[in-house]
Design an enzyme around this catalytic site. Structure first.
Site, PDB file in Angstrom:
ATOM      1  N   LYS A  11       0.913  -1.274   0.110  1.00 47.41           N
ATOM      2  CA  LYS A  11       0.018   0.013   0.022  1.00 47.41           C
ATOM      3  C   LYS A  11       0.815   1.197   0.116  1.00 47.41           C
ATOM      4  CE  LYS A  11      -4.276  -1.805   1.682  1.00 47.41           C
ATOM      5  NZ  LYS A  11      -5.561  -1.699   2.730  1.00 47.41           N
ATOM      6  N   LYS A  58      -8.747 -11.684  -7.604  1.00 49.21           N
ATOM      7  CA  LYS A  58      -9.561 -12.168  -6.724  1.00 49.21           C
ATOM      8  C   LYS A  58     -10.871 -10.808  -6.996  1.00 49.21           C
ATOM      9  CE  LYS A  58      -8.046  -9.507  -2.525  1.00 49.21           C
ATOM     10  NZ  LYS A  58      -7.513  -9.729  -1.071  1.00 49.21           N
ATOM     11  N   LYS A 105     -14.328  -5.410  -4.047  1.00 47.19           N
ATOM     12  CA  LYS A 105     -15.257  -4.329  -3.858  1.00 47.19           C
ATOM     13  C   LYS A 105     -14.685  -2.977  -4.730  1.00 47.19           C
ATOM     14  CE  LYS A 105     -18.137  -4.109  -0.588  1.00 47.19           C
ATOM     15  NZ  LYS A 105     -18.716  -4.012   0.615  1.00 47.19           N
TER      16      LYS A 105
END
Length: 363
Positions: A149, A229, A232
Site C-alpha cells: 500500500k 480476486k 469491492k
C-alpha cells in the site's frame, strides 16, 4: 484480519458444519468434519458496507460455522483499521451498520458470539501502544500490507505502518487461541505470535500464541478478470457480485463473465480461469464437489452454464439479500446489538488490560 479472510484448500462445500482443525505448516486448516475444537476465536472485518460474494464464500460462511465449534467467539467490525485510508465520517457510520446487518443476515448470531464495533472498546488502542513499544520498525517494514500500500500511494501514514500492531492487540486483548485468516494474512498473525512471546518474556506468561485457521474455501475470482480476486474496489462494476444485488443484476453479471471460446464446461484454473471460476462458485453455493458440478454440466455449453450458475447463486443469496434489506431499515436494532456486543467485549478486555498495565508498571 481479512476482512475478512479465509480461503483456499480443496474445493469445499458450502455447508455450515462443525470443523475439525488439523495442524498444517504451523497453522490450522479447517476441514469440514465433526470434531469441534475448543478455545477462543477472534476475527475482524473492515466496515466496507455490504460484503460481496467472495467475502461470503471465503470468510463469512466459515465464521458462521465456527460459532458452534468453539467455547468463545468474537467478531469485530474494525473501524479503527478502516481510517488508515481516508474515510467520509457519515459513510463510515453507515458502512459499519451495513456490515453489521450483513453479518447478521449471513448467520452471525449475537447469542452465540460477541459481535462488536472495535472503536467502542478503548482497550484495543491502549494495548496497541504498549505492543508498539515492543515492536521494531524493520519488523513492520517487511510486512506485505505496508510494502504494497505504501508503494501504491508512494507514501503511507503512521497508522498504516502500525496497522499490524493494532491487529495483534485486537487478538491478544482477548487471549484468542485461534484466528481465521487468509493465507495472505499469515505474516501479520505471525507478528501477533511474536509479540505474545516478547511480552511474555519481558513481563511473565500472560498471552497464548494464537494460531491461524485457514479454511478449505477456494478464493473467488473477479468475473471480468479471473486471474484476480473478486474485490469491492474493482473499477469494473460487472466484476463483483454484492450480497444485495438483485436477481436481475446477478444474472446480468454472470452472463457477462469472462470465459473463453471453448463451449465445454471443464475445471482447469491454469488454462481456463474464467470457466473454472464459475465452476468454483457453482460448487460453493450448491454444496456440490467440483467434479460433481462438471459431471452435471456435461453436454452443456458455457452460455447455458452461466444461466445455471446464476440461478444457483440467486437461490443462495436471495434470503440473505432480503434479510440485509430488512435489517438496514432498523437502525436502532443494529445499534443496540453493537452496543451490547461492545459491553460484552469490554468485560473480557478490561481485566486483561488491567493485568497488562500492572505488569508494565503503570500501577
Amino acid at each position: 484480519m481479512r476482512r475478512a479472510g479465509m480461503e483456499r484448500g480443496e474445493e469445499g462445500r458450502g455447508d455450515n458444519v462443525a470443523s475439525r482443525i488439523v495442524m498444517e505448516a504451523g497453522c490450522y486448516r479447517i476441514n469440514q468434519l465433526d470434531d469441534p475444537s475448543r478455545g477462543r476465536v477472534f476475527s475482524g472485518i473492515q466496515p466496507t458496507g455490504v460484503p460481496h460474494l467472495g467475502n461470503y464464500l471465503g470468510a463469512l460462511e466459515s465464521w458462521v460455522s465456527l460459532q458452534g465449534s468453539y467455547d468463545s467467539v468474537l467478531y469485530s467490525i474494525v473501524d479503527l483499521h478502516a481510517i488508515t485510508q481516508p474515510q467520509d465520517p457519515r459513510q463510515l457510520r453507515q458502512n459499519t451498520l451495513d456490515m453489521a446487518a450483513s453479518l447478521l443476515a449471513c448467520g452471525i448470531n449475537p447469542d452465540r458470539c460477541v459481535l462488536f464495533q472495535q472503536s467502542q472498546v478503548s482497550e484495543h488502542t491502549e494495548l496497541s501502544w504498549i505492543l508498539g513499544c515492543l515492536t521494531s520498525m524493520p519488523r513492520l517494514r517487511h510486512l506485505p500490507q505496508w510494502k504494497m500500500k505504501s508503494k501504491q500511494k508512494n507514501k503511507g501514514s503512521v497508522g498504516l505502518f502500525t496497522y499490524p500492531v493494532l491487529q495483534a492487540a485486537d487478538i491478544l486483548l482477548y487471549k484468542a487461541t485461534h484466528v481465521p485468516v487468509g493465507e495472505d494474512q499469515v505474516q501479520h498473525l505471525e507478528l501477533a505470535q511474536d509479540l505474545a512471546r516478547i511480552f511474555n518474556n519481558h513481563y511473565g506468561e500472560l498471552f497464548p500464541e494464537p494460531r491461524a485457521l485457514l479454511s478449505s474455501m477456494r478464493k473467488v475470482k473477479s468475473l471480468r478478470d479471473p486471474t484476480s480476486k473478486m474485490s469491492k474496489s474493482d473499477p469494473q462494476k460487472l466484476a463483483t457480485i454484492s450480497l444485495t444485488d438483485s436477481p436481475d443484476d446477478i444474472g446480468f453479471k454472470i452472463r457477462r463473465a469472462v470465459t473463453d471460446f471453448t463451449s465445454e464446461v471443464t475445471y482447469d484454473p491454469e488454462t481456463r480461469p474464467g470457466v473454472s471460476n464459475l465452476v468454483s462458485i457453482h460448487s460453493a453455493v450448491s454444496g456440490l464437489r467440483v467434479d460433481e458440478v462438471v459431471q452435471q454440466a456435461r453436454g452443456v455449453d458455457t452460455g447455458r452454464y452461466k444461466q445455471v450458475v446464476a440461478e444457483a447463486v440467486i437461490q443462495r443469496l436471495q434470503p440473505i439479500r432480503q434479510e440485509i434489506l430488512r435489517l438496514r431499515d432498523d437502525r436502532a436494532h443494529l445499534e443496540n446489538i453493537l452496543e451490547h456486543g461492545a459491553q460484552k467485549a469490554r468485560e473480557l478486555a478490561s481485566p486483561v488490560l488491567k493485568e497488562v498495565r500492572q505488569r508494565v508498571g503503570f500501577h
